[in-house]
Enzyme design. Structure first.
Site, PDB file in Angstrom:
ATOM      1  N   TYR A 144       7.963  -1.983  -2.859  1.00  0.00           N
ATOM      2  CA  TYR A 144       7.196  -0.434  -2.690  1.00  0.00           C
ATOM      3  C   TYR A 144       8.766   0.256  -2.863  1.00  0.00           C
ATOM      4  O   TYR A 144       8.812   0.917  -3.961  1.00  0.00           O
ATOM      5  CB  TYR A 144       6.644   0.403  -1.970  1.00  0.00           C
ATOM      6  CG  TYR A 144       6.654   1.146  -2.057  1.00  0.00           C
ATOM      7  CD1 TYR A 144       6.683   2.362  -3.124  1.00  0.00           C
ATOM      8  CD2 TYR A 144       5.393   2.453  -1.084  1.00  0.00           C
ATOM      9  CE1 TYR A 144       5.938   3.670  -3.388  1.00  0.00           C
ATOM     10  CE2 TYR A 144       4.394   3.616  -1.795  1.00  0.00           C
ATOM     11  CZ  TYR A 144       5.773   4.090  -2.347  1.00  0.00           C
ATOM     12  OH  TYR A 144       4.998   6.019  -2.541  1.00  0.00           O
ATOM     13  N   THR A 145       9.579   0.587  -2.103  1.00  0.00           N
ATOM     14  CA  THR A 145      10.317   1.804  -1.974  1.00  0.00           C
ATOM     15  C   THR A 145      11.599   0.999  -2.778  1.00  0.00           C
ATOM     16  O   THR A 145      12.174   1.972  -4.081  1.00  0.00           O
ATOM     17  CB  THR A 145      10.842   2.064  -0.732  1.00  0.00           C
ATOM     18  OG1 THR A 145      10.128   2.899  -0.143  1.00  0.00           O
ATOM     19  CG2 THR A 145      12.182   3.198  -0.329  1.00  0.00           C
ATOM     20  N   ASN A 192       2.144   8.748  10.343  1.00  0.00           N
ATOM     21  CA  ASN A 192       2.007  10.606  10.244  1.00  0.00           C
ATOM     22  C   ASN A 192       0.536  10.664  10.564  1.00  0.00           C
ATOM     23  O   ASN A 192       0.426  11.835   9.838  1.00  0.00           O
ATOM     24  CB  ASN A 192       2.448  10.296   8.792  1.00  0.00           C
ATOM     25  CG  ASN A 192       3.187   9.574   8.197  1.00  0.00           C
ATOM     26  OD1 ASN A 192       4.242  10.449   8.748  1.00  0.00           O
ATOM     27  ND2 ASN A 192       3.721   8.743   7.095  1.00  0.00           N
ATOM     28  N   THR A 193       0.126   9.693  11.050  1.00  0.00           N
ATOM     29  CA  THR A 193      -1.765  10.176  11.177  1.00  0.00           C
ATOM     30  C   THR A 193      -1.519  10.611  12.590  1.00  0.00           C
ATOM     31  O   THR A 193      -1.597   9.486  13.791  1.00  0.00           O
ATOM     32  CB  THR A 193      -2.665   9.435  10.691  1.00  0.00           C
ATOM     33  OG1 THR A 193      -2.837   9.567   9.858  1.00  0.00           O
ATOM     34  CG2 THR A 193      -3.908  10.203  11.712  1.00  0.00           C
ATOM     35  N   SER A 219       0.653   3.952  10.695  1.00  0.00           N
ATOM     36  CA  SER A 219       1.296   5.129   9.812  1.00  0.00           C
ATOM     37  C   SER A 219       1.903   5.989  11.648  1.00  0.00           C
ATOM     38  O   SER A 219       0.933   6.275  11.771  1.00  0.00           O
ATOM     39  CB  SER A 219       0.521   5.756   9.196  1.00  0.00           C
ATOM     40  OG  SER A 219       0.617   6.890   8.455  1.00  0.00           O
ATOM     41  N   LYS A 260      -2.429   4.533  -4.203  1.00  0.00           N
ATOM     42  CA  LYS A 260      -3.312   5.016  -2.946  1.00  0.00           C
ATOM     43  C   LYS A 260      -4.994   4.579  -3.775  1.00  0.00           C
ATOM     44  O   LYS A 260      -6.116   4.487  -2.966  1.00  0.00           O
ATOM     45  CB  LYS A 260      -3.063   6.086  -2.394  1.00  0.00           C
ATOM     46  CG  LYS A 260      -1.554   6.025  -1.639  1.00  0.00           C
ATOM     47  CD  LYS A 260      -1.882   7.671  -1.467  1.00  0.00           C
ATOM     48  CE  LYS A 260      -0.166   8.178  -0.738  1.00  0.00           C
ATOM     49  NZ  LYS A 260      -0.270   7.728   0.789  1.00  0.00           N
ATOM     50  N   ASN A 307      -5.268  -0.572   8.374  1.00  0.00           N
ATOM     51  CA  ASN A 307      -3.913  -0.026   8.568  1.00  0.00           C
ATOM     52  C   ASN A 307      -3.938   0.830   9.464  1.00  0.00           C
ATOM     53  O   ASN A 307      -4.426   1.799  10.122  1.00  0.00           O
ATOM     54  CB  ASN A 307      -3.181   0.916   7.466  1.00  0.00           C
ATOM     55  CG  ASN A 307      -2.288   1.413   7.475  1.00  0.00           C
ATOM     56  OD1 ASN A 307      -1.410   1.479   8.707  1.00  0.00           O
ATOM     57  ND2 ASN A 307      -1.481   2.586   6.746  1.00  0.00           N
ATOM     58  N   ASN A 364       8.467   9.312   3.901  1.00  0.00           N
ATOM     59  CA  ASN A 364       7.287  10.624   3.413  1.00  0.00           C
ATOM     60  C   ASN A 364       6.321  10.438   5.055  1.00  0.00           C
ATOM     61  O   ASN A 364       6.304  10.262   6.116  1.00  0.00           O
ATOM     62  CB  ASN A 364       6.265   9.449   3.166  1.00  0.00           C
ATOM     63  CG  ASN A 364       5.143   8.112   3.698  1.00  0.00           C
ATOM     64  OD1 ASN A 364       4.418   9.169   4.141  1.00  0.00           O
ATOM     65  ND2 ASN A 364       6.281   7.251   3.980  1.00  0.00           N
ATOM     66  N   PHE A 420      -2.142   9.759   4.887  1.00  0.00           N
ATOM     67  CA  PHE A 420      -3.106   9.425   4.280  1.00  0.00           C
ATOM     68  C   PHE A 420      -3.932   9.577   3.607  1.00  0.00           C
ATOM     69  O   PHE A 420      -4.969  10.079   3.017  1.00  0.00           O
ATOM     70  CB  PHE A 420      -4.498   9.361   5.824  1.00  0.00           C
ATOM     71  CG  PHE A 420      -3.537   7.569   6.094  1.00  0.00           C
ATOM     72  CD1 PHE A 420      -2.796   7.021   6.078  1.00  0.00           C
ATOM     73  CD2 PHE A 420      -4.433   7.813   7.028  1.00  0.00           C
ATOM     74  CE1 PHE A 420      -2.145   5.531   6.770  1.00  0.00           C
ATOM     75  CE2 PHE A 420      -4.235   5.897   8.187  1.00  0.00           C
ATOM     76  CZ  PHE A 420      -3.317   5.086   7.612  1.00  0.00           C
ATOM     77  N   ASN A 468      -5.989  -1.706   1.423  1.00  0.00           N
ATOM     78  CA  ASN A 468      -6.016  -1.007   3.060  1.00  0.00           C
ATOM     79  C   ASN A 468      -6.533   0.402   3.338  1.00  0.00           C
ATOM     80  O   ASN A 468      -6.763   0.995   2.640  1.00  0.00           O
ATOM     81  CB  ASN A 468      -4.255  -1.193   2.664  1.00  0.00           C
ATOM     82  CG  ASN A 468      -4.025  -0.432   3.832  1.00  0.00           C
ATOM     83  OD1 ASN A 468      -3.450   0.224   4.381  1.00  0.00           O
ATOM     84  ND2 ASN A 468      -2.549  -1.041   3.926  1.00  0.00           N
ATOM     85  N   LYS A 522      -2.581  -4.071   9.831  1.00  0.00           N
ATOM     86  CA  LYS A 522      -0.835  -3.797   9.427  1.00  0.00           C
ATOM     87  C   LYS A 522      -0.181  -2.975  10.759  1.00  0.00           C
ATOM     88  O   LYS A 522      -0.987  -2.039  11.096  1.00  0.00           O
ATOM     89  CB  LYS A 522      -0.941  -3.285   8.235  1.00  0.00           C
ATOM     90  CG  LYS A 522       0.538  -3.001   8.428  1.00  0.00           C
ATOM     91  CD  LYS A 522       0.821  -2.032   6.575  1.00  0.00           C
ATOM     92  CE  LYS A 522       2.163  -1.619   5.935  1.00  0.00           C
ATOM     93  NZ  LYS A 522       2.240  -1.467   4.544  1.00  0.00           N
ATOM     94  N   ALA A 552       0.667  -1.200   0.348  1.00  0.00           N
ATOM     95  CA  ALA A 552       0.185   0.357  -0.367  1.00  0.00           C
ATOM     96  C   ALA A 552       1.011   1.074  -0.185  1.00  0.00           C
ATOM     97  O   ALA A 552       2.051   0.946   0.512  1.00  0.00           O
ATOM     98  CB  ALA A 552      -0.998  -0.239   1.042  1.00  0.00           C
ATOM     99  N   GLY A 553       0.103   2.724  -0.562  1.00  0.00           N
ATOM    100  CA  GLY A 553       0.911   3.732  -1.028  1.00  0.00           C
ATOM    101  C   GLY A 553       1.351   3.933  -2.171  1.00  0.00           C
ATOM    102  O   GLY A 553       1.255   5.150  -2.361  1.00  0.00           O
ATOM    103  N   SER A 572       5.820  -4.462   7.616  1.00  0.00           N
ATOM    104  CA  SER A 572       5.430  -3.578   8.849  1.00  0.00           C
ATOM    105  C   SER A 572       5.246  -2.748   8.114  1.00  0.00           C
ATOM    106  O   SER A 572       5.779  -2.731   7.104  1.00  0.00           O
ATOM    107  CB  SER A 572       6.638  -3.644  10.047  1.00  0.00           C
ATOM    108  OG  SER A 572       7.996  -2.873   9.161  1.00  0.00           O
ATOM    109  N   ASN A 573       5.035  -1.579   8.469  1.00  0.00           N
ATOM    110  CA  ASN A 573       4.915  -0.251   7.906  1.00  0.00           C
ATOM    111  C   ASN A 573       6.385   0.621   8.317  1.00  0.00           C
ATOM    112  O   ASN A 573       7.250  -0.637   8.467  1.00  0.00           O
ATOM    113  CB  ASN A 573       3.957   0.376   9.095  1.00  0.00           C
ATOM    114  CG  ASN A 573       3.408   1.640   8.345  1.00  0.00           C
ATOM    115  OD1 ASN A 573       3.662   2.463   6.986  1.00  0.00           O
ATOM    116  ND2 ASN A 573       1.682   1.580   7.911  1.00  0.00           N
TER     117      ASN A 573
END
Length: 363
Positions: free
Chosen positions: A316-317, A176-177, A174, A66, A171, A111, A115, A140, A216, A62-63, A244-245
């Site tokens: 992903y990355t 970032n929230t 993250s 999106k 999820n 990042n 979301f 996700n 996740k 995921a990511g 993992s995340n």
């Protein structure tokens, strides 16, 4: 894709702002223009998890997609499955820019996107339009930043996608929230799982088919937190864990951009995420499916995730740095390895290095 063209395409994209480059990549995959030639999957790579038959165990995390704009184009890169999202009930702009940073020396990203997505109505419509195309496409789901009841947001996501997604990924990891990771605490997690599973079961009755549900989790967990999560997922009988995340740790990152806030992904995450994977495998036992994510960038690192306890692996990355041909290269390498070792399934090497990874020390 020809390796030289792949390299030139990456060089061109790296001259752009990371979010602009990402947008161009999605548009190319969405267009239907062949980015890479499709390869027939080896039967040795077929993997059955939670009742789903995966042509190979490599997925896109995921990511990247999106908003479910290009799942079919992504599958054609050689992936065995793709996970769209994270999707929240309401559309969300995410955090202020700049919020995505390439750490080129480390082959990593930081990042703090938050979301950003088009919301469940738009994403559901796109998935409905491609529903007859086949392939395993998971969704996700997450919670809106300003939600008064974040668990209710996850229930909403389950009800929105339970009849159309191949599987659902909850999820709660993250960074970032603000406050989201608190849902990993045992009391909160117990309530979350109870409610999302009830929503899942309601939809499953209407669908008349099981709906696999995965959780996740973060790589930045204490031993006690890992034990609590293991106890809850076993008690609630969820279908699996994604480990993992991104991480808040900067271990292994040398770039001058490593100071940026947000979650780190890419090669520096491989060791930490693989240790957590192995420890969770020991905690949950051999039956629960685990998806290993974090730092996978080659055939060997994908195989090592499986040795450390993963049934499936996501990247992903590494595709940002390795190009569109990387998934096909990894899958071809896994196939060659299975043939060379005379394996009928990669399941035969799963868990072979669980103890070695689980006994390493986290910083």
């Amino acid at each position: 894709m020809n390796p030289t063209l792949d390299r030139l395409a990456r060089q061109a994209l790296f001259r752009l702002n990371p979010e602009h480059a990402h947008r161009l990549a999605i548009m190319a995959l969405k267009s239907g223009v062949p980015v890479c030639g499709e390869r027939e999957a080896s039967r040795r790579l077929k993997t059955i998890v939670a009742g789903m038959v995966f042509p190979n165990p490599l997925g896109l995390a995921a990511g990247f997609d999106k908003n479910a704009e290009a799942p079919d184009g992504i599958l054609r890169l050689g992936f065995g499955f793709v996970e769209c999202g994270t999707v929240t009930p309401q559309p969300q702009a995410g955090n202020p820019r700049p919020r995505l940073f390439r750490l080129e020396e480390d082959r990593a990203l930081i990042n703090r996107l938050g979301f950003n997505n088009d919301g469940l109505v738009a994403v559901r419509e796109r998935l409905k339009q491609r529903a007859n195309n086949g392939g395993i496409v998971g969704v996700n789901i997450g919670a809106n930043k300003d939600s008064a009841d974040r668990i209710a947001d996850y229930e909403t996501g389950v009800r929105a996608f339970g009849d159309i997604a191949s599987y659902l990924a909850v999820n709660i990891s993250s960074p970032n929230t603000v406050g989201l990771r608190a849902l990993q605490d045992r009391e909160n997690l117990s309530e979350l799982l109870k409610r999302v599973l009830a929503a899942r079961d309601e939809v499953a009755k209407q669908r008349r088919a099981p709906i696999p549900l995965f959780l996740k989790i973060a790589p930045d967990l204490t031993e006690d937190a890992m034990a609590d999560i293991a106890a809850e997922v076993l008690d609630k009988r969820i279908d699996g864990l994604i480990i993992s995340n991104t991480t808040l740790s900067r271990r292994g990152a040398t770039s001058r951009k490593a100071h940026e806030t947000g979650g780190l992904s890419g090669q520096p995450l491989f060791e930490r995420s693989t240790m957590v994977l192995a420890r969770m495998r020991r905690l949950v036992g051999p039956a629960m499916p685990l998806i290993g994510v974090g730092g996978v960038h080659s055939t060997e690192t994908a195989l090592e995730k499986i040795r450390a306890g993963a049934d499936l692996v996501q990247i992903y990355t590494s595709m940002i740095f390795g190009g569109a041909s990387l998934p096909g290269q990894i899958v071809a390498g896994m196939s060659a390895y299975a043939q060379r070792e005379n394996l009928t399934s990669l399941r035969q090497i799963r868990d072979s290095r669980v103890d070695a990874w689980a006994e390493r020390q986290l910083d």
